[in-house]
Each structure stands twice: as structure tokens, then as C-alpha cells.
Design an enzyme around this catalytic site. Sequence first.
Site, PDB file in Angstrom:
ATOM      1  NE  ARG A 117      -3.746  -1.846  -4.671  1.00 54.42           N
ATOM      2  CZ  ARG A 117      -3.418  -2.192  -3.431  1.00 54.42           C
ATOM      3  NH1 ARG A 117      -3.118  -1.277  -2.532  1.00 54.42           N
ATOM      4  NH2 ARG A 117      -3.380  -3.440  -3.081  1.00 54.42           N
TER       5      ARG A 117
ATOM      6  CG  ASP B  22      -1.978  -0.950   1.296  1.00 48.83           C
ATOM      7  OD1 ASP B  22      -2.162  -1.668   0.296  1.00 48.83           O
ATOM      8  OD2 ASP B  22      -2.682  -1.008   2.322  1.00 48.83           O
TER       9      ASP B  22
HETATM   10  P1  FDA Z   1     -13.911   8.870  -6.228  1.00 50.81           P
HETATM   11  O1  FDA Z   1     -13.567   9.235  -4.830  1.00 50.81           O
HETATM   12  O2  FDA Z   1     -13.992   9.948  -7.248  1.00 50.81           O
HETATM   13  O3  FDA Z   1     -15.243   8.033  -6.209  1.00 50.81           O
HETATM   14  C1  FDA Z   1     -15.910   7.633  -7.397  1.00 50.81           C
HETATM   15  C2  FDA Z   1     -17.275   7.083  -6.997  1.00 50.81           C
HETATM   16  O4  FDA Z   1     -17.106   5.867  -6.267  1.00 50.81           O
HETATM   17  C3  FDA Z   1     -18.060   7.988  -6.045  1.00 50.81           C
HETATM   18  O5  FDA Z   1     -18.825   8.910  -6.763  1.00 50.81           O
HETATM   19  C4  FDA Z   1     -18.897   6.998  -5.286  1.00 50.81           C
HETATM   20  O6  FDA Z   1     -20.016   6.615  -6.053  1.00 50.81           O
HETATM   21  C5  FDA Z   1     -17.987   5.803  -5.169  1.00 50.81           C
HETATM   22  N1  FDA Z   1     -17.200   5.806  -3.911  1.00 50.81           N
HETATM   23  C6  FDA Z   1     -15.891   6.079  -3.778  1.00 50.81           C
HETATM   24  N2  FDA Z   1     -15.511   5.945  -2.486  1.00 50.81           N
HETATM   25  C7  FDA Z   1     -16.622   5.589  -1.812  1.00 50.81           C
HETATM   26  C8  FDA Z   1     -16.888   5.310  -0.458  1.00 50.81           C
HETATM   27  N3  FDA Z   1     -15.920   5.348   0.460  1.00 50.81           N
HETATM   28  N4  FDA Z   1     -18.150   4.977  -0.107  1.00 50.81           N
HETATM   29  C9  FDA Z   1     -19.128   4.913  -1.033  1.00 50.81           C
HETATM   30  N5  FDA Z   1     -18.941   5.165  -2.338  1.00 50.81           N
HETATM   31  C10 FDA Z   1     -17.703   5.495  -2.724  1.00 50.81           C
HETATM   32  N6  FDA Z   1      -5.419   4.903  -1.207  1.00 50.81           N
HETATM   33  C11 FDA Z   1      -4.175   5.191  -0.765  1.00 50.81           C
HETATM   34  O7  FDA Z   1      -3.862   6.348  -0.501  1.00 50.81           O
HETATM   35  N7  FDA Z   1      -3.253   4.172  -0.596  1.00 50.81           N
HETATM   36  C12 FDA Z   1      -3.531   2.873  -0.913  1.00 50.81           C
HETATM   37  O8  FDA Z   1      -2.674   1.989  -0.762  1.00 50.81           O
HETATM   38  C13 FDA Z   1      -4.831   2.579  -1.413  1.00 50.81           C
HETATM   39  N8  FDA Z   1      -5.169   1.295  -1.759  1.00 50.81           N
HETATM   40  C14 FDA Z   1      -6.354   1.076  -2.429  1.00 50.81           C
HETATM   41  C15 FDA Z   1      -6.621  -0.178  -2.984  1.00 50.81           C
HETATM   42  C16 FDA Z   1      -7.768  -0.377  -3.742  1.00 50.81           C
HETATM   43  C17 FDA Z   1      -8.010  -1.720  -4.371  1.00 50.81           C
HETATM   44  C18 FDA Z   1      -8.691   0.694  -3.935  1.00 50.81           C
HETATM   45  C19 FDA Z   1      -9.912   0.519  -4.772  1.00 50.81           C
HETATM   46  C20 FDA Z   1      -8.437   1.920  -3.353  1.00 50.81           C
HETATM   47  C21 FDA Z   1      -7.301   2.130  -2.585  1.00 50.81           C
HETATM   48  N9  FDA Z   1      -7.032   3.377  -2.017  1.00 50.81           N
HETATM   49  C22 FDA Z   1      -5.766   3.624  -1.538  1.00 50.81           C
HETATM   50  C23 FDA Z   1      -8.113   4.403  -1.887  1.00 50.81           C
HETATM   51  C24 FDA Z   1      -8.104   5.440  -3.013  1.00 50.81           C
HETATM   52  O9  FDA Z   1      -6.998   6.296  -2.887  1.00 50.81           O
HETATM   53  C25 FDA Z   1      -9.366   6.304  -3.003  1.00 50.81           C
HETATM   54  O10 FDA Z   1      -9.410   7.031  -1.808  1.00 50.81           O
HETATM   55  C26 FDA Z   1     -10.666   5.531  -3.134  1.00 50.81           C
HETATM   56  O11 FDA Z   1     -10.538   4.482  -4.056  1.00 50.81           O
HETATM   57  C27 FDA Z   1     -11.815   6.458  -3.598  1.00 50.81           C
HETATM   58  O12 FDA Z   1     -11.510   7.042  -4.824  1.00 50.81           O
HETATM   59  P2  FDA Z   1     -12.144   6.570  -6.225  1.00 50.81           P
HETATM   60  O13 FDA Z   1     -11.019   6.335  -7.169  1.00 50.81           O
HETATM   61  O14 FDA Z   1     -13.038   5.441  -6.046  1.00 50.81           O
HETATM   62  O15 FDA Z   1     -12.851   7.838  -6.822  1.00 50.81           O
END
Ligand code: FDA
Length: 310
Positions: free
Chosen positions: A182, A132
Amino acid sequence: MGLGRSALLAGSQSAWLRRQATRRGFVRRSVSRFMPGESVDDALAAAARLREQGAATILTRLGENISDAGEADEVTGHYLRVLDAVSAQVLDAQISVKLTQLGLDLDRERCFRNLRALLEHAAAAGNFVWIDMEGSDYVDATLDVFRRARALSSRVGVCLQAYLRRTPADLESLLPLGPAIRLVKGAYKEPADRAFPRKRDVDESFFTLATRLLGPEVLGAGSLLGIATHDARLVERLRAFIAAGAVPEGAYEFEMLYGIQRPLQARLAAEKARLRVLISYGEYWFPWYMRRLAERPANVWFVARSLWSG
Ligand code: FDA
């Protein structure tokens, strides 16, 4: 960064709030949206269910910034047993670790030894270890440990955060390794001189970084891109790029968190896209949970609803 998001991320660091929240039944109930349970058996059972739905998984035990070296060794021993359980149950489930959970704050060499033990065990089982990415103060140390780990095994990948201004340069420096990356947007509270404050810029940075890894000059070097986002628009944009460039299936996979955007996960699995769902478990869920709330402050309403329904 909005006030709500900022307050939730600041709250994630509060020991007082953590003590209060973990005692409250309604908070625990709302956490269950994002994690199937606190024990590794809960996580393994969820991985088996997801396998039936066509999704592979990644398991991670919550915890970060441990302050005792014995705890880091205990976490390592735990993950060794998880790798064994995954093999015994014939699951396609990888593990993902935070280096501060393996002792990075205390002793970098010990942290590396712990990671090496996991890598050797994973390699012997044909499995894979993700690292991570934590707050921006850890990026240099994390990439340094990743480079050393990658010299020992190709069965290791690292997370990069699209919100950081430095990430394009970090990515370029890693490309000669043919790395497994990732890509995420980024989940921590960062100052504007380090991370783009505007969501629009973060989204665009994500697309640019992802297409760099999927571009013809990089494909073929053996790299793998984990497209780790729940952003349906970004997913569709990248799928269109992939289709137009005839990017081979083995070069990428979609990665999402357990319980988030379930309809999108189901659609990708039904369309036979490669999907991995990251399942978190463990007792130390408070800071992680606050980061999930901060990603979508509307989630706070789910917590409130659990209070009324409870
Ligand atoms: P965005 O925040 O724009 O969300 C897009 C849409 O997804 C939203 O409109 C909503 O519908 C839905 N959504 C997103 N988050 C949601 C929530 N919490 N609850 C409900 N709906 C939600 N970060 C980091 O700093 N270090 C790391 O090592 C990791 N590791 C990691 C692994 C994996 C497999 C994932 C999927 C994510 C991470 N992250 C992470 C977290 C990442 O940085 C980020 O904060 C989240 O994925 C939310 O961002 P999105 O890309 O989903 O987009």
C-alpha cells in the site's frame, strides 16, 4: 513542512490536548466526518453501505503505542472477532493493523505471534491483513515483521511511505517477494534528512514508486499495489500510465480514507475502478484525527464551524 502542519502533528502527541479534545462535543462532531462511529458495528454498517456503492473496505481500530502486553492480546482478540463478523456478513472487508498496537514496543516476538494469529485466521477465511507504517523509527522493525509474515502467508501486505528518502531501496528489497504494497505519501512528522519536506518531491516520489510496481519487469511476480491517495491529479496520472501500459486490473486498486474526497471515490466506483475505503473506528481517535487535520489544515475550519453550529 508548513507551521500549521507541524503544530498539528506535534499536538497529536500531547496527552493534555487529547484529554481536552475528547471531552468537547464540537470536536467529536467534526471527527464524524472521518469515521462513521466509535464501535465496530458502526464500521461494519458503513462497510455494508459502501458495498452497495461498489467499494470494498478495510477496517482498522484506532490505537497505537500500547504500553501493556495484555492490551496487545486484547486488540488481537478483537480483530479475530472482526474477521468472523466480516465472514458472517459476507463483506469484502480486510483489516489493517498497526504493529505497535499488537505490542511491537514491548516484545517483538509477542507482536509477531499476535500478527500470526490474525494471518492464520484471515487465511482460513480467505481474507487479508494489511500492516500500517508508523513513524520512521519503526520502518526496519515493521519490514522485518512483514518479511517473516510474508514467509507464512501471501495474504498480508505492508504500507510504504513515499515521503521517506529510504523507500525506493526498501521497495527494491521487497520486490523479490511479489509483495502487496500500500503506497501512501506519509502522515508523520519527520526530519528533512529522512523525508522530503516539499510536497512536490513527495508527489513525484509517489509516482515513481507506483510506476515501478506497475512496470513490466515487476508485473507477473504477483505483486499488488494499493494506490492509497486522495490526490486527484496523481490518480489521473496513474490511471493514464495504467491504460497506456495495459496493466491488468488485478495488479492494483485505489485505496482512500472514509469521508475524504467523496466525489472522487464515487466517480471511481461508478467507473468500476477497484476501490477500497479504509474505515477507522474506536475510542482512541485523537492522534489519528490530528494527522487528518494536518494533511489539510483547512480542515481546522470545519472544526471551528462545528463549534458555531453546535
Ligand atoms: P494530499 O495530502 O496531497 O491530498 C490530496 C487531496 O486530498 C487534498 O488536496 C485534499 O483535497 C484531499 N485530502 C487529503 N487529506 C485530506 C484530509 N485529511 N481531509 C480532507 N481532505 C483531504 N499514512 C501513513 O503514514 N501510514 C499508513 O499506514 C497510512 N495508511 C493509509 C491508508 C490509506 C488507505 C490511505 C488513503 C492513507 C493512509 N495514510 C497512511 C495517510 C497518507 O500517508 C496521507 O497522509 C493521506 O492519504 C493524505 O495524503 P494524500 O495522498 O491524500 O495527498
